[in-house]
Design a protein around this motif. Structure first.
Motif, PDB file in Angstrom:
ATOM      1  N   ALA A 242      -5.867 -13.125  -1.217  1.00 31.97           N
ATOM      2  CA  ALA A 242      -5.490 -13.366  -2.616  1.00 31.97           C
ATOM      3  C   ALA A 242      -6.726 -13.641  -3.464  1.00 31.97           C
ATOM      4  N   GLU A 243      -6.662 -13.199  -4.714  1.00 32.51           N
ATOM      5  CA  GLU A 243      -7.784 -13.357  -5.642  1.00 32.51           C
ATOM      6  C   GLU A 243      -7.305 -14.050  -6.915  1.00 32.51           C
ATOM      7  N   LYS A 450       4.939 -13.303   6.123  1.00 33.69           N
ATOM      8  CA  LYS A 450       4.842 -11.862   6.343  1.00 33.69           C
ATOM      9  C   LYS A 450       5.137 -11.102   5.054  1.00 33.69           C
ATOM     10  N   ALA A 451       6.158 -11.546   4.308  1.00 36.93           N
ATOM     11  CA  ALA A 451       6.533 -10.863   3.064  1.00 36.93           C
ATOM     12  C   ALA A 451       5.407 -10.915   2.043  1.00 36.93           C
ATOM     13  N   HIS A 456       1.337  -8.208  -0.916  1.00 38.77           N
ATOM     14  CA  HIS A 456      -0.022  -8.282  -1.482  1.00 38.77           C
ATOM     15  C   HIS A 456      -0.850  -7.088  -1.026  1.00 38.77           C
ATOM     16  N   GLU A 457      -0.695  -6.734   0.226  1.00 35.66           N
ATOM     17  CA  GLU A 457      -1.404  -5.577   0.762  1.00 35.66           C
ATOM     18  C   GLU A 457      -1.006  -4.303   0.015  1.00 35.66           C
ATOM     19  N   PHE A 460      -2.161  -4.944  -4.079  1.00 32.82           N
ATOM     20  CA  PHE A 460      -3.461  -5.446  -4.531  1.00 32.82           C
ATOM     21  C   PHE A 460      -4.666  -5.033  -3.689  1.00 32.82           C
ATOM     22  N   GLU A 461      -4.469  -4.492  -2.514  1.00 34.02           N
ATOM     23  CA  GLU A 461      -5.607  -4.396  -1.603  1.00 34.02           C
ATOM     24  C   GLU A 461      -6.129  -2.989  -1.388  1.00 34.02           C
ATOM     25  N   ASP A 462      -6.181  -2.199  -2.464  1.00 33.69           N
ATOM     26  CA  ASP A 462      -6.805  -0.871  -2.412  1.00 33.69           C
ATOM     27  C   ASP A 462      -6.288  -0.039  -1.250  1.00 33.69           C
ATOM     28  N   ALA A 463      -4.993  -0.120  -1.017  1.00 34.83           N
ATOM     29  CA  ALA A 463      -4.329   0.674   0.022  1.00 34.83           C
ATOM     30  C   ALA A 463      -4.850   0.371   1.425  1.00 34.83           C
TER      31      ALA A 463
END
Length: 816
Positions: A242-243, A450-451, A456-457, A460-463
């Motif tokens: 998280a950011e 897990k959810a 977030h993945e 938010f996480e550039d795939a």
């Protein structure tokens, strides 16, 4: 004027308070400062615990009170010079004595009213604000203390009082029109009812206090200083990636704070929203970090329509349903009225379009009270069977995906629910407002981590996808597999956007887990510190961790381990295995595992079951999927047997070649599995099944080349000795092949529903003749490859190539 607020962690101890004072001094350079402070970190919880203990006639409140006293006196003695301590200590002790008297009263009466509770809880902020103001004075600052109870007036709703803004705004404006001090310290959280009794503004109310003051004074901005760098895209304690969100709208911040973003107390925004006062969330311990800026129109707009993901835990769903609700007006009104009368806050609402049911989400602690009130209200309808008694579901959480621009982007809800579904996260209820600013879903509390991580993945996480691996078996193949992951880690992350993390390891004796990932540089000593291995224990730990994209990797040849695959698949845990036992077991079990894989969206990959690292099964799957049909299979499927017969000759005893194959890891741990043909039969039945045919392993004929004495042995030493005893038999096989110009190959065949395996004498003209070393070869005759077969050939044995095949299956899952 600068309005700043410090949270409990920011003023938790003398060291932290010193950091806050440095920030105040810096702010003072530009304009006078109003400092709103919370109680010392954790003190409010201690006060509440003491009050409850006292009301329950437990003397446990006394040591809690002593702890509260010790913490405050320690701060005074650390930060106030010895020459000025006497008066400050005396004042603090007088307040603490008042607190003790209140707690003693609760103990004697055996009760704790909401009014008394508010008064007891107020001591945290009263003491912290007094001490901080005195520390500032002791350091030569022009500081004063303002009692928030004199300025903020509320009703008598103790625990969460409602502010009378008309009176409050006038009092604050009047006070600060005459207050000329550089620094004014105020206690947060507390206020006063019209009858003079102390009230509180709800947990987190210090933020609210600061916002009330900021709005009353009509300042340009408000700063809330806490222990993190602003509002995050998700809870950083749960989602490590998280950011901080640098710029966010009021509406988005309200949604995130409502759904559990702990940095901000939801009502905070209300007083400053209409006046467009910018809110800054800053980190006391990293004052130079940007933090989060909240206003109506962000200074910098993000291209991502999703601003953050949040959650509320300990939620209960209450469902009111029944046939008598359909088409009848007034049920919703009565339901919400009874909930309101009980002073219960509703945090989630959804209603079926059929009007057959209404579902509410409330805090779990209020579930029984709500259930009793609803059943009492609808008692007549329940007796008439028009409505059923309220249905209660506990142990739930709400997750919310929030973003101001979600309404302008199609498919977001689809991505959200698809992501959750792929990880077997069951959704109990869904709500989405017409503004499309958030999509909320109710899930089991155990699935929250897990959810949040999977969502977030996704957003938010550039795939980048994180794979969490649990590896059983770290022998020859397992160790090579771990080495390959270690060497390719950066490549996978940079080029394939796959982040592979080994979370669990097990050998035959020990198993070790680390949720943050096991350091593969030194995994052997770590594994030795683990707990005793058990297959059930390994499964239980994986289920307990409940991580997204979990993959169980079986590098063993164990029947016991293979028998656990169904349990993994039922829990949406992918299975990657080089163990041939499961797929060559009874056909019903093979089909059951394949069906579970589809049902629970859990990949079940076993490419290395046939041909080690060769893409045999994957190629076969693609043939069948594209509509081709397999009619005939011819194959040399044992790299170990091919190695043995390629190296066996006049000057090399058969037993010596077998020992060499064992040493180099080409055979199974029990070499008789290879030499008896069992291993080849397993591989052939898997190919036949993957071709779409139903067959049991016992339906395959075996033409054995081993004497009965060899087959009757029960351990490796006896087996090897039996090869020595029967050396003449093996020499005779070689001489016969040599005289005819043939080569010995152990061949697997399938045609017209019949299958067999056995040693064959291969002539020079046959495609198998020049098969060297430990290579495998498979010939598929199909509708499309009728005259000239599709041939797959290459190294089919060895730890490294088998490990690479397992690795390839893991990558396939990551690329799905």
């Amino acid at each position: 004027m600068n309005i700043i607020k410090f949270g409990g962690t920011s003023v938790a101890n003398a060291q932290n308070i010193s950091l806050c004072i440095n920030i105040v001094k810096q702010k003072k350079q530009t304009a006078p400062v109003v400092v709103v402070v919370s109680a010392l970190g954790g003190v409010t919880d201690l006060l509440l615990a003491a009050a409850i203990s006292a009301s329950e006639k437990s003397e446990e409140y006394k040591p809690v009170l002593e702890k509260v006293e010790a913490r405050h006196l320690e701060v005074i003695k650390t930060l106030v010079p010895a020459t000025g301590q006497s008066s400050v200590l005396s004042h603090a002790k007088r307040e603490l004595n008042r607190l003790e008297t209140l707690l003693d009263g609760c103990f004697l009466l055996g009760e704790l009213s909401e009014r008394t509770k508010d008064l007891i809880l107020s001591f945290g902020e009263v003491l912290s604000s007094y001490i901080i103001s005195e520390v500032l004075k002791a350091q030569g600052e022009d500081a004063s203390l303002a009692d928030s109870r004199d300025l903020i007036k509320t009703n008598s709703r103790f625990g969460k009082a409602v502010v009378n803004f008309e009176v409050t705004n006038a009092l604050i404006a009047e006070y600060f029109s005459t207050n000329k001090h550089d620094i004014t310290v105020m206690p947060g959280f507390i206020a006063q009812a019209g009858d003079g009794h102390t009230t509180t503004l709800g947990r987190g109310g210090s933020d609210y206090t600061a916002a009330i003051v900021a709005a009353a004074l009509d300042v340009e901005s408000l700063e809330i200083w806490t222990d993190v760098n602003g509002i995050y895209t998700a809870n950083p304690k749960i989602v490590k990636q998280a950011e901080p969100i640098p710029y966010i709208t009021f509406e988005e911040a309200m949604e995130l704070s409502h759904f559990g973003a702990k940095v901000l107390y939801p009502p905070t925004i209300q007083p400053i929203l209409n006046k467009d006062i910018t809110l800054h969330i800053k980190n006391t311990f990293e004052p130079d970090a940007h933090g989060s800026t909240i206003n109506k129109v962000p200074e910098v707009k993000s291209g991502n329509p999703i601003r953050g993901i949040s959650n509320v835990d300990d939620v209960t769903l209450i469902t009111l349903e029944g046939p008598g609700m359909v088409g009848v007006a007034g049920f919703s009104k009565r339901l919400f009225e009874v909930i309101s009368k009980e002073n219960i806050n509703v945090i989630f609402i959804t209603q079926a379009s059929s009007e057959h049911s209404i579902c509410l989400g409330i805090v779990e602690a209020e579930a029984k009270k709500a259930q009793a009130a609803i059943d009492a209200e609808f008692d007549f309808e329940i007796k008439q069977l028009k409505i059923y008694p309220a249905i209660i579901e506990n142990g739930l959480s709400i997750i919310a995906v929030v973003g101001e621009n979600m309404k302008n982007h199609q498919g977001l809800s689809g991505r959200m629910f698809s992501t959750l579904g792929k990880n077997n996260i069951n959704i109990r209820a869904i709500a989405q407002g017409a503004s499309e600013r958030n999509i909320s879903a109710v899930i089991d509390k155990k699935d929250v981590k897990k959810a949040l991580n999977t969502l977030h993945e996704t957003f938010f996480e550039d795939a980048t996808i994180q794979l969490n691996l649990f590896v059983m078996g770290v022998g020859n193949v397992g160790e090579k597999f771990l080495d390959q992951i270690k060497s390719q880690y950066s490549y996978l992350k940079d080029n394939l956007r796959i982040n592979v993390r080994i979370v669990g390891l097990s050998n035959s004796r020990k198993m070790y887990f680390d949720e943050e990932g096991i350091d593969l540089e030194g995994f052997k000593p770590l594994l030795e510190t683990g707990e005793a291995t058990s297959t059930n224990g390994f499964i239980s730990k994986i289920k307990e961790l409940n991580l997204r994209n979990s993959i169980f990797v079986d590098n063993t040849a164990s029947d016991t381990v293979a028998a656990t695959y169904a349990e993994y698949l039922k829990n949406s845990i992918a299975v990657v295995t080089c163990n041939k036992v499961a797929c060559s077991s009874e056909y019903a079990n093979y089909k059951h595992l394949k069906n579970l894989s589809r049902q629970y969206n859990a990949p079940f990959l076993f490419e290395t079951n046939v041909g080690a690292g060769l893409p045999i099964i994957d190629t076969l799957k693609n043939l069948i999927a594209s509509g081709d049909r397999v009619h005939k299979i011819q194959a040399v499927l044992s790299g170990s047997l091919n190695f043995i017969f390629n190296n066996f000759g006049e000057n090399t005893p058969f037993v010596n070649v077998v020992k060499q194959a064992m040493t180099e890891g080409y055979t199974e741990p029990d070499p008789k599995i290879d030499l008896s043909g069992i291993d080849v039969k397993r591989k052939l039945v898997i190919l036949i099944r993957e071709s779409g045919y139903e067959m049991e392993i016992d339906d395959i004929d075996t033409i054995s080349f081993l004497p009965d004495e060899c087959l009757a042995t029960t351990n490796n030493d006896n087996f090897l000795q039996s090869l020595v005893n029967n050396a003449a038999h093996f020499d005779a096989l070689y001489k016969r092949a040599h005289l005819n110009g043939d080569r010995l190959k152990f061949v697997a065949s399938f045609e017209n529903g019949k299958a067999n395996v056995g040693l064959q004498f291969i002539p020079l003209t046959h495609p198998f003749y020049n098969l060297e070393g430990k290579d495998n070869i498979v010939l598929f005759y199909t509708d499309r490859y009728a005259d000239q077969p599709l041939i797959i050939k290459g190294a089919g044995a060895g730890a490294a190539v088998t490990a690479s095949g397992i690795f390839a299956d893991v990558i396939r899952i990551g690329n799905k």
